[in-house]
Design a protein around this motif. Structure first.
Motif, short mmCIF file in Angstrom:
data_model
loop_
_atom_site.label_atom_id
_atom_site.label_comp_id
_atom_site.label_asym_id
_atom_site.label_seq_id
_atom_site.Cartn_x
_atom_site.Cartn_y
_atom_site.Cartn_z
N GLY A 123 -17.84 14.39 6.51
CA GLY A 123 -16.62 13.97 6.00
C GLY A 123 -16.21 14.34 4.69
N LEU A 124 -16.78 15.28 4.12
CA LEU A 124 -16.16 15.67 2.67
C LEU A 124 -15.42 16.71 2.92
N TRP A 129 -6.79 18.70 2.74
CA TRP A 129 -7.21 19.21 3.78
C TRP A 129 -6.37 19.63 4.99
N GLU A 130 -5.33 18.70 5.14
CA GLU A 130 -4.49 18.91 6.34
C GLU A 130 -3.75 20.44 6.30
N CYS A 188 -22.05 26.18 15.85
CA CYS A 188 -20.73 26.51 14.89
C CYS A 188 -21.26 27.18 13.82
N PRO A 189 -21.17 28.72 13.52
CA PRO A 189 -21.64 29.46 12.46
C PRO A 189 -20.83 29.09 11.41
N TYR A 190 -21.10 29.97 10.27
CA TYR A 190 -20.08 29.49 9.01
C TYR A 190 -18.79 29.99 9.05
N LYS A 195 -12.04 28.41 5.22
CA LYS A 195 -12.27 27.42 6.44
C LYS A 195 -13.22 26.25 6.18
N GLU A 196 -14.46 26.65 5.81
CA GLU A 196 -15.75 25.96 5.66
C GLU A 196 -15.28 24.81 4.92
N GLU A 197 -15.40 23.45 5.54
CA GLU A 197 -15.03 22.18 4.84
C GLU A 197 -15.73 22.05 3.32
#
Ligand SMILES: [Mn+2]
Length: 270
Positions: A123-124, A129-130, A188-190, A195-197
């Motif tokens: 959730g971080l 983020w949108e 789900c890879p890196y 893109k990585e949250e």
């Protein structure tokens, strides 16, 4: 030394030979205890953890792990457990069973001249983020945020805790098993640093002036060690059921990642 590990998912119905899994985790902790000052477990150590109002006999399966943690605490090692999205439903029981300090929210610590932001990581997101994701992904993220809020609802927790443990556990472990199998079938890879949250989250923190030397997360079941432009490093720990990776901070403030390989009797740097 300060050690960081996460995501053992103990008790998972999707992990075969549950006892061998727990034993390997205990062996790893034993190895760490030789020079550990503190051990931080960054969430999802259990695949499903719920504390009911009725005594739950199934918790017995975790007694060896809990006993090991009590042993470490007795030795003077500071043991910390963060709750993850699979084991957030602890209301004091886990702390009592393990002697560990339980954290429900991210924590920033300062050790050996370095600042470290520690969190499970679910959730971080960066504040904007949108703007990073297409609508299909945005929908998925919103669904996750909704579920997290639902799971944190005190009313729902109260009702769930009233259930006979056998019923609640059947539901909980099967729910968790589904997500584990889904992940194994379709990992789900890196996603890359744009893109990585968790990387976006760390970049956003840096941008807002909340600089840290290290950001350490679990949750994603991938191992990542990425340096940002600001000099901060983002470390995603991997897991303790498939990758068996962990991080170590030495007294000079150097953070390194390792893989646990008990077969060779050594732990080697990734
Ligand atoms: Mn997780």
């Amino acid at each position: 030394m300060i050690y960081f590990l996460s995501d053992a998912h103990l008790g998972s119905l999707a992990i075969e030979r549950g006892w061998a899994h727990q034993k390997k985790l205990i062996d790893l902790l034993e190895e760490m205890s030789k020079d550990a000052v503190s051990i931080y477990m960054l969430g999802d150590m259990f695949d499903f953890w719920m504390e009911y109002y009725i005594h739950d006999k199934s918790k017995r399966q975790y007694h060896p792990f809990c006993k090991e943690l009590r042993k470490l605490a007795k030795k003077g090692i500071h043991v910390h457990i963060f709750t993850g999205n699979h084991d957030m439903w602890t209301f004091g029981g886990l702390a009592k069973l393990t002697g560990a300090e339980v954290h429900y929210t991210p924590v920033t610590i300062n050790r050996y001249g370095k600042s470290l932001y520690l969190a499970h990581g679910d959730g971080l997101l960066p504040s904007d983020w949108e703007t990073y994701y297409p609508s299909r992904i945005r929908k998925k993220i919103k669904h996750f945020i909704f579920l997290k809020k639902l799971f944190q609802s005190e009313t729902l927790q109260f009702l769930f805790r009233l259930l006979p443990p056998a019923w609640g556990n059947k539901f909980g472990y099967n729910w968790a098993k589904r997500s584990r199998l889904k992940e194994l079938a379709n990992p789900c890879p890196y996603k890359g640093e744009h893109k990585e949250e968790l990387v976006l989250f760390a970049k956003d923190q840096e941008k807002q002036g909340n600089h840290r030397d290290y950001y350490v997360f679990g949750h994603r079941h991938i191992d990542l060690d990425l340096q940002l432009e600001t000099g901060a490093r983002v470390v995603i720990l991997g897991d303790c059921f498939k990758l068996w990776t962990y991080a170590k901070l030495d007294k000079h403030g150097h953070l390194t990642m390792h893989t646990y390989e008990p077969e060779t009797g050594t732990t080697e740097s990734v």
